[in-house]
Design a protein around this motif. Structure first.
Motif, PDB file in Angstrom:
ATOM      1  N   ARG A  47      -2.766   4.608   4.511  1.00 22.47           N
ATOM      2  CA  ARG A  47      -1.382   4.860   4.086  1.00 22.47           C
ATOM      3  C   ARG A  47      -0.520   5.238   5.286  1.00 22.47           C
ATOM      4  NH1 ARG A  47      -0.338   8.989   1.242  1.00 22.47           N
ATOM      5  NH2 ARG A  47       1.351   8.148  -0.054  1.00 22.47           N
ATOM      6  N   GLU A  79       0.446   2.262   7.460  1.00 20.87           N
ATOM      7  CA  GLU A  79       1.497   1.429   6.879  1.00 20.87           C
ATOM      8  C   GLU A  79       2.871   2.054   7.081  1.00 20.87           C
ATOM      9  OE1 GLU A  79       0.462   0.961   2.826  1.00 20.87           O
ATOM     10  OE2 GLU A  79      -1.260  -0.350   3.225  1.00 20.87           O
ATOM     11  N   TYR A  93      -8.676   6.584   3.168  1.00 18.43           N
ATOM     12  CA  TYR A  93      -7.555   6.119   2.339  1.00 18.43           C
ATOM     13  C   TYR A  93      -6.226   6.624   2.882  1.00 18.43           C
ATOM     14  CZ  TYR A  93      -4.389   5.863  -1.651  1.00 18.43           C
ATOM     15  OH  TYR A  93      -3.305   5.630  -2.461  1.00 18.43           O
ATOM     16  N   ARG A 144      -6.209  -1.169  -1.617  1.00 16.33           N
ATOM     17  CA  ARG A 144      -5.201  -1.224  -0.563  1.00 16.33           C
ATOM     18  C   ARG A 144      -5.559  -2.270   0.500  1.00 16.33           C
ATOM     19  NH1 ARG A 144      -0.883   1.890   0.960  1.00 16.33           N
ATOM     20  NH2 ARG A 144      -1.249   3.167  -0.879  1.00 16.33           N
TER      21      ARG A 144
END
Length: 511
Positions: free
Chosen positions: A154, A157, A150, A107
């Motif tokens: 996310r 974003e 992680y 990512r």
């Protein structure tokens, strides 16, 4: 057959699969060989109690590990309490950490080389390998923090509550597993700041309040652990020394379990920070890895209690692995970009691949001599707690009605009584000498010593005596009142066997 093969092929093509598989193999290799050491014995003795006894114990000691003990209670109820069974959850948790490391690298750096390389690199540090096969909460916390990183990316974003929810769950699990892991919030805040700077002027300003709210929500389930743990900190953490500035400077070597491996990771990290590509993402990871360490060091220096211990900060290693994977990916991309269409691009790509593989292999080569060191019988305890050896000696000479005396009271930290008891066969159960109440009844990790030794000696004719350290005078290593009573009733030991950290002696009244 073909439709069935395609899902398998797609699964094997995911960047997280092979890192998870490799970490499982590395963590599972000789999983049952190292003896359980005293911290793992604590896990066993708590997790195998009844739920009521377990909850009562947490009110007095080890509340900071309470969630882990509850999980292990459920696990051992189903899968048993063998050495392998106790350690499998840690293997699976570290495999999960490797998977999240690969997903995070993909990512942030957008490269399969960086993603797979980062996930594989996590299996290299000897300390990761060691705690992947230890029945304690460190692997679970490492996985939870890797997952939280992680999920945070996310959420940054697309900051919907549906994306914040898994972040909150992961952080709550990490904090409940080990309170020190919440220091990662400092690194996450820096990551958020650089994200807002990178995405200006389109940055979503709602992140400025949604992130603190998500952290607060994560902290709510951890508050009971904080309240109980704060009352127990002196008993559990008083042995950790106040860290020095030199200790901070060399902390990377302790954190990784190998100086060369740490410096190899640092070299790959420098490539990520220096080579063109995604330098800002590399700085985000560096802050994510370093700020928790510096924060815990400062708190330990300035406060009354020190928390600065390598295994307490093991959860920062995944950020280093992602950063190192980013360095490998940046190198591959830089060399590949040098290829000109008219000058053998395939050769340049091959050179890029070889250089990248060489740098990825460097930490692994450096770690090879260290890896066996966490796989031999006494590797988890440094041969300081030879519980299995003592149990074998007792079992070989045991007679029905024998008693056993082991270090209690101020020496109960050594976990000698439950440690030896774990390895004794079911039909070998010596009478507990000098014990007022069992560990379950005392709501503690070890039995409660008898205030008047004569009242708890019993009528046994033989006593297996355990004392700390290697000595030829085991009675000299006991409390004075107990030693005097045994000398009067039993005389000198019949035989004395130093075991390397413990001494076993047999007292026989009939000889």
């Amino acid at each position: 057959m073909r439709p069935a093969v395609r899902p398998v092929g797609r699964l094997l093509g995911q960047v997280w699969v092979w890192p998870a598989v490799v970490m499982t193999v590395v963590g599972g290799y000789r999983l049952g060989t190292p003896d359980l050491w005293r911290d793992e014995i604590a896990t066993w003795t708590v997790a195998t109690r009844s739920l009521g006894d377990l909850l009562r114990l947490l009110q007095h000691i080890d509340a900071s590990n309470g969630v882990y003990y509850l999980l292990m209670h459920a696990w051992t109820t189903v899968f048993g309490d063998s050495t392998v069974a106790l350690r499998i959850p840690s293997v699976l948790a570290m495999a999960g950490a490797a998977a999240f490391v690969a997903l995070t690298a993909r990512r942030l750096f957008g490269s399969r080389v960086a993603a797979v390389g980062a996930g594989l690199l996590l299996a290299v540090p000897p300390e990761i390998s060691r705690y992947a096969q230890e029945a304690r909460s460190y692997a679970l916390v490492t996985c939870a923090i890797a997952a939280a990183s992680y999920f945070l990316l996310r959420a940054l974003e697309r900051p919907t509550w549906r994306r914040w929810a898994p972040y909150c769950v992961a952080m709550a699990l990490a904090g409940a597993g080990h309170l020190v892991s919440f220091s990662t919030v400092a690194g996450q805040a820096a990551l958020l700041g650089l994200h807002l700077w990178r995405t200006r002027p389109e940055a979503d300003r709602r992140l400025l309040w949604r992130f603190p709210v998500a952290v607060a929500v994560s902290a709510l389930p951890v508050l009971p652990v904080v309240l109980l743990g704060s009352r127990q900190s002196d008993r559990q953490l008083g042995w950790i020394p106040t860290p020095s500035l030199r200790g901070l400077g060399y902390f990377g070597e302790r954190l990784f379990g190998s100086g060369p491996v740490f410096y190899a990771f640092a070299l790959l990290a420098l490539l990520a920070l220096a080579l063109p590509g995604r330098r800002l993402q590399a700085w985000q990871l560096l802050l994510l890895a370093e700020l928790p360490v510096v924060g815990v060091w400062l708190v330990s220096r300035l406060g009354d209690t020190s928390y600065f211990l390598g295994r307490y900060l093991l959860f920062t290693v995944p950020a280093w692995a992602v950063l190192a994977g980013g360095g490998a990916g940046a190198l591959y991309g830089a060399v590949k970009a040098l290829a000109r269409p008219d000058r053998a691009p395939r050769r340049s790509v091959a050179v890029a691949g070889l250089l990248t593989v060489a740098l990825l292999a460097l930490p692994a080569v450096e770690a090879l001599p260290k890896q066996p060191a966490v796989r031999y019988t006494g590797s988890h305890n440094g041969s300081e707690e030879p519980f299995r050896s003592a149990a074998l000696e007792i079992s070989a000479g045991y007679r029905s009605g024998d008693g056993m005396a082991a270090p209690l009271g101020d020496q109960s930290w050594a976990m000698a009584w439950p440690g030896v008891s774990y390895y004794l066969p079911p039909d070998v159960r010596p009478y507990p000498v000098f014990v007022a109440r069992s560990a379950d009844d005392a709501e503690d990790l070890s039995p409660e010593p008898c205030p008047q030794p004569a009242d708890c000696l019993g009528e046994v004719s033989r006593i297996w005596l355990l004392v700390l350290g290697d000595t030829t005078d085991p009675l000299g290593g006991m409390p004075t009142d107990q030693a005097q009573l045994l000398r009067t009733r039993y005389g000198a030991p019949d035989r004395v066997t130093p075991l390397g950290g413990l001494t076993l002696a047999l007292l026989d009244r009939d000889t």
